[in-house]
Design an enzyme around this catalytic site. Structure first.
Site, PDB file in Angstrom:
ATOM      1  N   GLY B 160      20.529  24.382 -31.062  1.00 33.97           N
ATOM      2  CA  GLY B 160      19.788  25.578 -31.483  1.00 33.97           C
ATOM      3  C   GLY B 160      18.659  25.259 -32.428  1.00 33.97           C
ATOM      4  N   CYS B 178      10.439  14.615 -34.483  1.00 37.77           N
ATOM      5  CA  CYS B 178      10.162  15.239 -33.202  1.00 37.77           C
ATOM      6  C   CYS B 178       9.147  14.451 -32.389  1.00 37.77           C
ATOM      7  CB  CYS B 178       9.670  16.683 -33.377  1.00 37.77           C
ATOM      8  SG  CYS B 178      10.797  17.650 -34.398  1.00 37.77           S
TER       9      CYS B 178
END
Lengths: 155, 224
Positions: B160, B178
């Site tokens: 999530g 990321c």
């Protein structure tokens, strides 16, 4: 506007594509569909499998496709791989059971083929079916179109 | 006619990544078989680095041995997204919901998660926004305040979002967060001028916003 629509639907029926007049997703006649948005193109005992236009549209840009190995067994309704888009990996399920005889290695370098050409160059695996009777539990293009409409209406 | 849809919210303290993963797997299976309704887990992790399905460990800038020395764990997962860090004072939400039932696709779901974090940031006067194409997550300027990594299995979500309240941002120096170089990370504490309430309050705000964005009619709270 009316003449463009007429041209579009003539072109659509020539290409044997049924186009929604409302939605954006295309659905191809003569393919069978699973309710998890995969399509299968049958040629004798051979099945080519991919995800539908509706699926790729709802996923967003595909950045990675996880392919199974040639030779593995797949089962109807069970996942055999996954696609990754916008930080979400989504399992891809096989509409039929059988043995994987070919995988689309083009997707390794060009995962976006799933978005740009979901029914043609974006195919994912080819399976030698173990039970062609399983096709009877899948939807045809009209049933699938209706299914998508109902799903989208929920949103 | 809109059906009444309940969201079961389970609040945890700090739990180990592996334990949270096992719990999610069980809940996804239960959700698939219809044993349970939609649920959301609210928790924090001890210092943990995680990789997504693509296993982009070239974005980990230190060795696994160094991580151990730091007291951090490393986990390979099936979620989407690149490498990230989780730690205390970072709010984690793991929604286990049926996308089909809520009528969302993967892209809309991720956008919904972004809007949850953007809204909560705004409560503290922080003007956050979604990233450009390919830079999913929530940003303040070019500093990332919230990250997203989701797995969808037969239409049921797991993993999530992670929202930086006030984690130790030095941990992010050991990765290319990321997979996006040249962009920093930040936290609510860094960006706001307001005094922050206890973390539990912010967790609850995230859950309320989630319920609103994804159109749940009520929340059943459960504390573990």
């Amino acid at each position: 506007m009316a003449s463009r629509l007429l041209w579009a639907s003539r072109a659509a029926s020539y290409l044997r594509i049924s186009a929604f007049h409302r939605g954006l997703s295309t659905v191809i006649k003569d393919l069978k569909y699973a309710d998890t948005h995969e399509w299968v193109k049958v040629d004798g005992a051979s099945a080519t499998i991919g995800i539908t236009d509706h699926a790729q549209d709802h996923l967003g840009d595909v950045v990675y496709v996880e392919l199974p190995e040639v030779g593995v067994t797949v089962a109807q309704g069970k996942n055999f791989g996954a696609v990754e888009s916008v930080k979400a990996t989504s399992d891809v399920n096989s509409p039929v059971s059988g043995e994987v005889v070919e995988v689309n290695s083009e997707l390794v370098g060009s995962p976006g083929l799933v978005n740009g050409s979901p029914y043609e160059n974006g195919w994912i695996i080819k399976v030698k079916m173990s039970d062609t009777g399983e096709l009877n539990s899948l939807m045809d293009s009209n049933q699938y179109s209706k299914f998508c409409e109902e799903e989208d209406a929920k949103h | 006619m809109r059906l009444q849809r309940s969201l079961e919210a389970c609040k945890f303290g700090i739990i180990n990544y592996f334990d949270a993963l096992k719990l999610q797997e069980r809940l996804v299976s239960d959700r698939k078989s219809g044993k349970i309704l939609d649920a959301i887990l609210s928790l924090q992790h001890p210092p943990t680095y995680t990789l997504g399905k693509r296993q982009t460990d070239h974005n980990l800038l230190v060795s696994e041995a160094d991580l151990k020395t730091m007291g951090a764990e490393l986990h390979y997962t099936e979620r989407g997204g690149d490498i990230t860090f989780h730690g205390p004072r970072q709010a984690i939400l793991y929604p286990i919901v049926s996308l089909r039932d809520i009528g969302f696709g993967a892209r809309n779901y991720v956008e919904g998660l972004e809007s949850v974090m953007i809204e909560v940031a705004s409560f503290y006067g922080v003007n956050a926004h979604a990233g450009k194409t390919g830079e999913t997550g929530v940003w303040v300027g070019d500093r990332k305040i919230g990250a997203i990594g989701v797995r969808i299995s037969s239409g049921i979500t797991s993993h999530g979002l992670a929202f930086n309240i006030d984690p130790d941002l030095r941990y992010f120096k050991h990765i290319v967060p990321c997979g996006i170089p040249d962009k920093g990370v930040t936290s609510l504490k860094r960006e706001t001028e307001m005094e922050l309430p206890p973390d539990e309050v912010i967790h609850e705000q995230l859950i309320h916003c989630f319920a609103k964005v994804f159109r749940f009619s009520d929340i059943q709270w459960k504390k573990q």
